[in-house]
Design a protein around this motif. Structure first.
Motif, short mmCIF file in Angstrom:
data_model
loop_
_atom_site.label_atom_id
_atom_site.label_comp_id
_atom_site.label_asym_id
_atom_site.label_seq_id
_atom_site.Cartn_x
_atom_site.Cartn_y
_atom_site.Cartn_z
N VAL A 1 1.07 -1.30 0.08
CA VAL A 1 0.08 0.03 -0.03
C VAL A 1 0.85 1.20 0.00
O VAL A 1 0.56 2.16 -0.68
CB VAL A 1 -0.85 -0.12 1.32
CG1 VAL A 1 -1.75 1.12 1.26
CG2 VAL A 1 -1.88 -1.24 1.20
N VAL A 2 1.99 1.28 0.72
CA VAL A 2 2.81 2.52 0.64
C VAL A 2 3.45 2.87 -0.59
O VAL A 2 3.44 3.79 -1.11
CB VAL A 2 3.98 2.21 1.53
CG1 VAL A 2 5.03 3.18 1.41
CG2 VAL A 2 3.65 2.20 3.14
N ILE A 3 4.04 1.56 -1.17
CA ILE A 3 4.12 1.84 -2.45
C ILE A 3 3.31 2.41 -3.44
O ILE A 3 3.56 3.28 -4.34
CB ILE A 3 5.11 0.64 -3.16
CG1 ILE A 3 6.31 0.32 -2.34
CG2 ILE A 3 5.44 0.74 -4.51
CD1 ILE A 3 6.99 -1.03 -2.45
N GLY A 4 2.08 1.63 -3.44
CA GLY A 4 1.07 2.07 -4.23
C GLY A 4 0.56 3.40 -4.30
O GLY A 4 0.64 4.28 -5.17
N VAL A 5 0.23 3.69 -2.94
CA VAL A 5 -0.18 5.37 -2.53
C VAL A 5 1.18 6.14 -3.26
O VAL A 5 0.87 7.34 -3.57
CB VAL A 5 -0.57 5.52 -1.24
CG1 VAL A 5 -0.58 6.99 -0.94
CG2 VAL A 5 -1.72 4.77 -0.71
N GLY A 6 2.51 5.91 -2.68
CA GLY A 6 3.37 6.83 -3.23
C GLY A 6 3.50 6.76 -4.62
O GLY A 6 3.57 8.25 -5.22
N ALA A 7 3.25 5.80 -5.19
CA ALA A 7 3.29 5.77 -6.90
C ALA A 7 2.16 6.72 -7.44
O ALA A 7 2.40 7.52 -8.29
CB ALA A 7 3.31 4.42 -7.52
N VAL A 8 0.95 6.64 -6.84
CA VAL A 8 -0.34 7.34 -7.32
C VAL A 8 0.16 8.89 -7.09
O VAL A 8 0.01 9.74 -7.95
CB VAL A 8 -1.55 6.79 -6.66
CG1 VAL A 8 -2.45 8.09 -6.88
CG2 VAL A 8 -2.05 5.52 -6.84
#
Lengths: 410, 222
Positions: A29-36
């Motif tokens: 989730v950290v990576i996903g949100v960061g990427a978004v």
């Protein structure tokens, strides 16, 4: 402790007890949100930059450019010599709601000042051109109607040109040689940054009349003076569409273009350009966001996986809680809140990381990024929603456990 | 306090029916301390689970504190467990990541009787006032079981059920624990029902019930 806080406290204790597992759980989730956040902010930033470049030009502008012809299936743009001074005059005389008609002619020429020389774009303009593009000087005056009418050999330099040719010296009053003709520098433009029409920072502006005298300028078959482009300013934003249509039909008539045939020119308004580009950028931003959202989805599946493992691991705990009187919805709520708490924490960390990455991208100077509050809010709520969505099934499983069997498990 | 009439419990093992309880009639008064004894597989744990509202009888009626609970839904049974019943398990069943005090408070939580002061009092009562912030892993078996007792009594249940409470303790800790339980029984008039293998433990109780093959029998029949 407040009653509604209790499940949150329980979730915190459980998350804090299994630090490494919790961290690995939310990593997706950290990576996903960061990427978004990063990608959306790059998209938004680019969009804002482009829109501001268009707005930088001036207001209520309409651009008439030559070309847009089709030849053997290839569409050309702006490469044909189809627009003339006479077209500009006709527009000024016959179209209502027009405050400025500013034709100009551009040519790449060798420019020499003292020992410095460069090849740059020289633009022959009418005084109105400066008004339409909102040009300001840091020193000296803009080209006047008087100078234009008398075809005086004067030049206004963009700040970059001035720096190249004169460095720190004061150029006003100094001669420069453009091609084979000598012009006198009379003003330096204020820096304006890039616009979609190119940057005036790199331009040399001279009166169009002087350009016609000093340099041979192409003519059309019918003897018209060719211009590169015509800038028109409408008197009011609400007339822009009307004026655009009138110019189109006037030029069709003047260029003898048959009904249904392709025009040999293009009329586009600033608003059209803005909205077309903004739209294109917006869909690019969405596309970037969608790609990043896929990683968020994968992160969510990771959360579900770990939550299912967690339910199995904590079967005995669930049994104990049930024996102590926990109802199904207590257990269900506990695991759901735990999942949402986990993914929300992941979201917050991701927002921080994304924000940091966006700032780094801006600092690097490559692209300007814009982290807007709505993206942050969206990312935060999406991360909670992911926890609720992917935590739902594991939580339901936990709540359905038979207390006797759960107590018996090791 | 407890009235069981013709309690039958049948488990389905595949296609075979296993009759674990075959018609239990039992009555326990308020304030009694009763032991249930019997061999493994006699059905005593199933009986305790039914009395503890963890399980429902296949047929028969069960009145707890004047209320028929044999036909209640799972949700209502959870409510009864929370409000009226305190469990003490052979394996203690404390949550390992919580302190002793938090474990006791957890017992109160699902009864909506959260009260840190009373949780502390309960721990004081079992002699663990200086251990309230210790985790179960930092306590001996006897101490862990005392935390479990504190958890059971701190919500003031109508009934305390203990399944082999001394089964995992050495004899010294076991006797100490029984001392605490019978002390609480005398002092507070608790109703206590415990399953045990050990006749020495059963001796602390006023009455012993013998279960064999799913029926209550006389002591001689064991």
């Amino acid at each position: 402790m407040k009653k509604w806080l209790e499940p949150l406290a329980t979730a915190w204790v459980s998350v804090a007890t299994h630090k490494l597992r919790s961290f690995l759980t939310i990593l997706g989730v950290v990576i996903g949100v960061g990427a978004v956040i990063t990608l959306m902010s790059i998209g938004k930033g680019t969009e804002a930059t482009i829109v501001s470049r268009i707005q930088n030009l001036g207001s209520n502008l309409i651009f008439v450019q030559p070309g847009f012809f089709t030849q053997g299936g290839v569409r050309g743009f702006g490469s044909a010599n189809t627009l003339t001074m006479e077209d500009a005059t006709a527009i000024a005389q016959q179209v209502d709601g027009v405050s400025i008609v500013a034709p100009y002619y551009q040519s790449n020429l060798q420019v020499v000042a003292g020992s410095q020389n460069m090849r740059t774009r020289v633009t022959g303009i009418t005084p109105d051109y400066q008004q339409a593009l909102n040009l300001q000087t840091t020193e000296g005056d803009l080209i006047s109607q008087f100078q234009y009418d008398r075809a005086m050999r004067v030049a206004v330099l963009g700040p970059n040109v001035k720096n190249t040719l004169f460095g720190q010296d004061d150029p006003v009053g100094q001669p420069i040689r453009i091609g084979n003709a000598t012009f006198y520098v009379m003003a330096i433009l204020q820096s304006k940054g890039a616009t979609i029409m190119g940057s005036t920072d790199d331009a040399i502006l001279i009166p169009l009349t002087a350009m016609q005298q000093a340099f041979a300028q192409p003519r059309t078959a019918s003897g018209g003076h060719v211009v590169s482009s015509i800038i028109i300013q409408s008197t009011d934003a609400q007339y822009t569409t009307l004026v655009t249509n009138e110019i189109t039909s006037l030029l069709q008539q003047r260029h003898n273009i048959a009904a249904g045939a392709d025009n040999d020119f293009t009329v586009s308004s600033q608003d059209q350009l803005t909205s077309t580009l903004a739209e294109a950028m917006n869909s690019m931003t969405l596309l970037l966001g969608a790609i990043a959202a896929i990683s968020l989805l994968v992160g969510g599946i990771g959360v579900m996986n770990i939550m299912l493992v967690s339910v199995v691991e904590r079967t005995r705990e669930i049994g104990i809680r049930k024996a102590l009187g926990a109802r199904e919805r207590d257990i269900w709520g506990q695991f759901l809140i735990e999942a949402a708490f986990l993914t929300f924490s992941g979201g917050v960390i991701g927002i921080g990381l994304g924000w940091g990455a966006a700032t780094l991208v801006t600092r690097s100077g490559a692209i300007t990024t814009l982290v807007s509050p709505d993206i942050v809010l969206l990312a935060a709520s999406v991360s909670v929603a992911i926890g609720l969505f992917f935590g739902f099934y594991p939580a339901w499983q936990a709540s359905r456990l038979n207390p006797i069997e759960a107590l018996r498990s090791e | 306090m407890i009235q069981l009439q013709d309690i039958v419990k049948v488990y389905l093992l595949g296609k075979r029916q296993l009759e674990v309880l075959r018609g239990i009639n039992l009555s326990i008064e308020k304030g009694e301390m009763v032991a249930i004894m019997g061999a493994s597989g006699s059905g005593k744990t199933t009986l305790l689970n039914i009395i503890g509202c963890l399980d429902k009888p296949t047929s028969g009626t069960y009145y707890l504190d004047g209320k028929e609970v044999s036909r209640l839904s799972n949700r209502e049974l959870a409510g009864i467990r929370g409000q009226k019943i305190g469990f003490i398990f052979q394996t203690f069943n404390l949550l390992s990541y919580m302190s002793a005090l938090a474990n006791v408070e957890l017992g109160q939580r699902y009864a909506d009787k959260r009260n840190s002061h009373r949780a502390f009092e309960a721990l004081e009562k079992v002699g663990l006032a200086d251990r309230i912030h210790h985790r179960p892993s930092e306590l001996s078996g006897g101490e862990q079981q005392r935390v479990a007792i504190a958890r059971a009594i701190s919500k003031d249940p109508a009934l305390i059920l203990a399944d082999e409470p001394t089964g995992n303790l050495d004899s010294h800790s076991g006797e100490e624990l029984m001392g605490i339980l019978s002390g609480l029984h005398k002092e507070r008039g608790l109703t206590l029902l415990m399953v045990t293998h050990d006749p020495k433990i059963a001796r602390y109780c006023q009455r012993t019930i013998y279960v064999k093959d799913g029926l209550i029998v006389n002591e001689d029949a064991i």
